[in-house]
Design a protein around this motif. Sequence first.
Motif, short mmCIF file in Angstrom:
data_model
loop_
_atom_site.label_atom_id
_atom_site.label_comp_id
_atom_site.label_asym_id
_atom_site.label_seq_id
_atom_site.Cartn_x
_atom_site.Cartn_y
_atom_site.Cartn_z
N ALA A 46 -10.83 23.12 -4.41
CA ALA A 46 -10.96 24.45 -5.01
C ALA A 46 -9.73 24.75 -5.87
O ALA A 46 -8.68 24.13 -5.70
CB ALA A 46 -11.08 25.50 -3.91
N PRO A 47 -9.84 25.72 -6.78
CA PRO A 47 -8.67 26.12 -7.56
C PRO A 47 -7.66 26.85 -6.68
O PRO A 47 -7.99 27.31 -5.58
CB PRO A 47 -9.25 27.04 -8.63
N LEU A 48 -6.44 26.98 -7.20
CA LEU A 48 -5.35 27.56 -6.43
C LEU A 48 -5.69 28.95 -5.89
O LEU A 48 -5.38 29.26 -4.74
CB LEU A 48 -4.07 27.62 -7.28
N SER A 49 -6.31 29.81 -6.69
CA SER A 49 -6.61 31.18 -6.23
C SER A 49 -7.50 31.17 -5.00
O SER A 49 -7.29 31.94 -4.06
CB SER A 49 -7.24 32.00 -7.36
N THR A 50 -8.48 30.29 -4.96
CA THR A 50 -9.37 30.18 -3.80
C THR A 50 -8.63 29.65 -2.58
O THR A 50 -8.77 30.16 -1.47
CB THR A 50 -10.57 29.28 -4.14
N VAL A 51 -7.82 28.62 -2.80
CA VAL A 51 -7.06 28.04 -1.69
C VAL A 51 -6.08 29.06 -1.13
O VAL A 51 -5.92 29.18 0.09
CB VAL A 51 -6.34 26.74 -2.14
N MET A 52 -5.44 29.83 -1.99
CA MET A 52 -4.51 30.85 -1.52
C MET A 52 -5.23 31.94 -0.73
O MET A 52 -4.73 32.41 0.30
CB MET A 52 -3.73 31.46 -2.69
N ASP A 53 -6.42 32.36 -1.18
CA ASP A 53 -7.21 33.34 -0.43
C ASP A 53 -7.55 32.81 0.96
O ASP A 53 -7.45 33.52 1.96
CB ASP A 53 -8.49 33.70 -1.17
N ARG A 54 -7.95 31.55 1.03
CA ARG A 54 -8.26 30.92 2.32
C ARG A 54 -7.02 30.86 3.21
O ARG A 54 -7.08 31.05 4.42
CB ARG A 54 -8.81 29.52 2.12
N HIS A 55 -5.88 30.57 2.58
CA HIS A 55 -4.62 30.46 3.32
C HIS A 55 -4.24 31.82 3.93
O HIS A 55 -3.86 31.89 5.10
CB HIS A 55 -3.52 29.95 2.39
N VAL A 56 -4.34 32.87 3.15
CA VAL A 56 -4.01 34.21 3.65
C VAL A 56 -4.96 34.59 4.79
O VAL A 56 -4.53 35.12 5.82
CB VAL A 56 -4.05 35.25 2.51
N ALA A 57 -6.25 34.30 4.64
CA ALA A 57 -7.22 34.60 5.70
C ALA A 57 -6.87 33.84 6.97
O ALA A 57 -6.96 34.38 8.08
CB ALA A 57 -8.63 34.26 5.23
N TRP A 58 -6.45 32.59 6.82
CA TRP A 58 -6.05 31.77 7.98
C TRP A 58 -4.82 32.37 8.66
O TRP A 58 -4.76 32.48 9.88
CB TRP A 58 -5.80 30.34 7.48
N LEU A 59 -3.84 32.79 7.86
CA LEU A 59 -2.64 33.43 8.42
C LEU A 59 -3.02 34.70 9.18
O LEU A 59 -2.52 34.96 10.27
CB LEU A 59 -1.64 33.76 7.32
N GLU A 60 -3.89 35.49 8.59
CA GLU A 60 -4.32 36.74 9.24
C GLU A 60 -5.03 36.48 10.56
O GLU A 60 -4.82 37.18 11.54
CB GLU A 60 -5.20 37.55 8.30
N ARG A 61 -5.90 35.46 10.58
CA ARG A 61 -6.62 35.12 11.82
C ARG A 61 -5.67 34.79 12.96
O ARG A 61 -5.98 35.00 14.12
CB ARG A 61 -7.56 33.93 11.59
N HIS A 62 -4.51 34.26 12.62
CA HIS A 62 -3.55 33.86 13.65
C HIS A 62 -2.44 34.88 13.85
O HIS A 62 -1.46 34.61 14.55
CB HIS A 62 -2.97 32.48 13.31
N GLY A 63 -2.57 36.05 13.22
CA GLY A 63 -1.57 37.10 13.39
C GLY A 63 -0.23 36.80 12.76
O GLY A 63 0.76 37.47 13.07
N ALA A 64 -0.18 35.84 11.89
CA ALA A 64 1.10 35.41 11.34
C ALA A 64 1.67 36.39 10.32
O ALA A 64 2.85 36.34 10.02
CB ALA A 64 0.97 34.04 10.69
N LEU A 65 0.85 37.28 9.80
CA LEU A 65 1.35 38.23 8.81
C LEU A 65 1.76 39.56 9.44
O LEU A 65 2.27 40.44 8.76
CB LEU A 65 0.29 38.48 7.72
N ALA A 66 1.55 39.69 10.74
CA ALA A 66 1.84 40.95 11.42
C ALA A 66 3.30 41.35 11.31
O ALA A 66 3.62 42.50 11.04
CB ALA A 66 1.42 40.86 12.89
N ASP A 67 4.21 40.40 11.50
CA ASP A 67 5.63 40.74 11.41
C ASP A 67 6.38 39.88 10.39
O ASP A 67 7.56 40.07 10.17
CB ASP A 67 6.31 40.66 12.77
#
Length: 86
Positions: A42-63
């Motif tokens: 996929a292009p970078l924008s799609t991969v980055m969206d998937r990456h952010v969603a993955w981080l959110e699923r694991h609570g990594a963006l909370a703090d």
Amino acid sequence: SSEAPRLVSEIHEHVRPTRHPQLSAFCTELTGITQAQIDAAAPLSTVMDRHVAWLERHGALADGRNVLFVSCGDYDLKRSLAEDPN
């Protein structure tokens, strides 16, 4: 008590470049990445969206302190991304 760091999850995706979409023989030999893998990526924008969603699923963006970003080095961040930001 201090616990040793442990791997909770990992993500790996190739990004399809838009500026230089054809891999050189040198790149394939160096990385083992094939043209077919890049063509299917996929292009970078799609991969980055998937990456952010993955981080959110694991609570990594909370703090913001639970994330370790790893790349193949300065070449990725200082040259490749700047030259082909998709």
